[in-house]
Design an enzyme around this catalytic site. Structure first.
Site, PDB file in Angstrom:
ATOM      1  CD  GLU A 150     -11.782  18.090   9.037  1.00  0.00           C
ATOM      2  OE1 GLU A 150     -12.364  17.015   9.217  1.00  0.00           O
ATOM      3  OE2 GLU A 150     -11.512  18.883   9.958  1.00  0.00           O
ATOM      4  CD  GLU A 165     -14.192  22.622   9.984  1.00  0.00           C
ATOM      5  OE1 GLU A 165     -14.099  21.856  10.964  1.00  0.00           O
ATOM      6  OE2 GLU A 165     -14.574  22.271   8.859  1.00  0.00           O
TER       7      GLU A 165
END
Ligand code: BG6
Length: 479
Positions: free
Chosen positions: A176, A374
């Protein structure tokens, strides 16, 4: 008829610091995750100055995967996954981050872990940096504000690429990488290890640190391909599509700029250059960043092979009166509730259709294979006296998202590598440090204060996902 790739990766995702524990074993150094206390949704985690005696640090033991992985992998094999996304804790390999030579004990741990996975037919998918940089790099160098971090990261990447070149095929550089907002509050930033100095311009610092990270990522991509040209090295971005609250053109533009501000990282990693609006914005802001011509060449030469992304929710943005033309995106200030979709107990707006929108957006923009690394629902689970957990809410969440994912592949023709739902075994929440924010298909008996047997139990969602995998995504029915 779902048309997933023949080699589709059905897996589960975790990160080293959120499940391993063993924080000071095998000569591991302290990472920034080791100095984060437990919080709640309303009470942020605190970052302490080193390890304090009277504090509880939930990542120190986490779910003790460091010792229990052989048994856990047996359960993973029973679930039927063929991919396990984890990260390599940087501070196991370079305890302080700036050593010349790696820590052999740390390397051995991942050798054993990857061997065990492979023997069970599970391919490791590895993130190099997942919110866990060595704390020493923060105290001595100021984290990613310092160009030297590029050298240290590249050394780490080269070490593990070389060591595991025959065990790992899919890699991601920074988890991220676009999740950098906490800096506005001056807190230590998980991705970049930054502490804001008094009167420092947080935005400028974010752009500088992020620049060093994208350069480090591009160098790692180049080196990785030299070490093994079959490596697939991806970006990893937090994909949260931002919708305009209405058809008012002001809202539309604001949402567009918010998307540009959130996803320029992927532009640089996938296209090898900064988008024009950002170059102009940085110039106009007089940030005077340390970005060299050589860096720009590195970015061009180190484009990623695929886009890995997390997907949990969407957000919605609304314009205000008299906003300046050079609108600055600030998430916490500008996001509004979207009344069309529900909100989880932790305030995340659940939006399965947004997954289809996101994947089309990413595909249009980058044209690279996608990998959902995810996805999941953090929720409070109840375990009954027979150790059963009836988590229909989680099954429904996953089912709705997998359905959209399959539409994307079957109807939109998008190339998807795999699907690894987040925290498929309960672990410590990154955001709150809680155990009670559970994503797992496998329950771990531990509470927010660190009490519990650490026993593992299969939830209803475990048996459901097993059938999904067995049918290669054809059977999404409830139990
Ligand atoms: C992602 C991270 O942001 O979301 C994970 O990559 C994290 O590390 C996950 O755990 C869920 O967030 P949280 O705060 O509920 O743990």
């Amino acid at each position: 008829m779902v048309k997933l790739r023949n080699d589709f990766l059905w897996g589960g995702a975790v990160a080293a610091h959120q499940l391993e524990g063993g924080w000071n074993e095998g000569d591991k150094g302290i990472s920034i995750a080791d100095i984060a206390t437990a919080g709640t949704n309303d009470k942020p985690r605190e970052i302490t100055d080193g390890i304090l005696k009277d504090q509880f640090y939930p990542n120190h033991e986490a779910i003790d995967f460091y010792h229990r992985y052989p048994d856990d992998i047996k359960i993973f094999a029973e679930l039927g996954i063929n991919a396990f996304r984890t990260s390599i804790a940087w501070s196991r390999i370079f305890p302080n981050g700036d050593e010349e030579r790696p820590n052999e004990k740390g390397l051995e741990f991942y050798d054993k872990l990857f061997d065990e996975l492979l023997e069970n037919g599970i391919e490791p998918v590895v993130t190099l940096s997942h919110f866990e940089i060595p704390y020493h790099l923060v105290t001595k160098y100021g984290g990613w504000r310092n160009r030297k971090l590029i050298k240290f990261f590249v050394r780490f990447a080269k070490t593990v690429f070389t060591r595991y070149k025959n065990k790992v095929r899919y890699w991601m550089t920074f988890n991220e990488i676009n999740n950098q907002p906490a800096i506005n509050k001056g807190s230590l930033l998980t991705n970049s290890g930054l502490l804001l100095k008094k009167n420092e311009n947080a935005e400028k610092l974010m752009y500088q640190a992020s620049h060093y990270e994208v350069v480090a990522s591009a160098l790692a991509v180049q080196i990785g391909h030299q070490i093994n040209n079959n490596f697939k090295i991806g970006a990893m971005i937090a994909m949260v599509p931002i919708y305009p609250a209405s058809s008012d053109p002001k809202d539309i533009f604001k949402a567009q700029r918010a998307m540009q501000a959130r996803y320029w990282f992927a532009d640089v990693q996938a296209k090898g250059q900064y988008p024009k609006w950002l170059v102009k914005y940085q110039e106009d802001s007089n940030f005077d960043l340390d970005i060299t011509l050589e860096d720009l060449d590195v970015l061009k030469a180190g484009k990623v092979d695929y886009i890995g992304f997390s997907y949990y929710m969407s957000m919605t943005i609304k314009s205000k009166e008299n906003e300046p033309a050079n609108y600055k995106y600030e998430e916490e200030r500008d996001i509004v509730n979207n009344p069309n979709i529900p909100t989880s107990e932790w305030g995340w707006q659940i939006d399965p259709k947004g997954l289809r929108y996101s994947m089309n957006w990413l595909n249009d923009k980058y044209g690279l294979p996608l990998f959902i690394v995810e996805n999941g629902l953090g929720a409070v689970d109840e375990i009954n006296h027979n150790h059963q957990i009836h988590d229909d809410y989680r099954i429904n969440y996953l089912k709705d998202h997998i359905e959209q994912m399959e539409i994307v592949v079957a109807d939109d023709g998008i190339d998807l590598i795999g699907y690894t739902p987040w925290g498929f075994i309960d672990l410590v929440s990154a955001g709150t440090g809680q155990m009670s924010k559970r994503y797992g298909l496998i329950y771990v008996d531990k509470d927010d204060s660190g009490n519990g047997t650490l026993n593992r139990y299969k939830k209803d969602s475990f048996f459901w996902y097993k059938k999904v995998i067995e049918s290669n995504g054809e059977n999404l029915g409830n139990l």
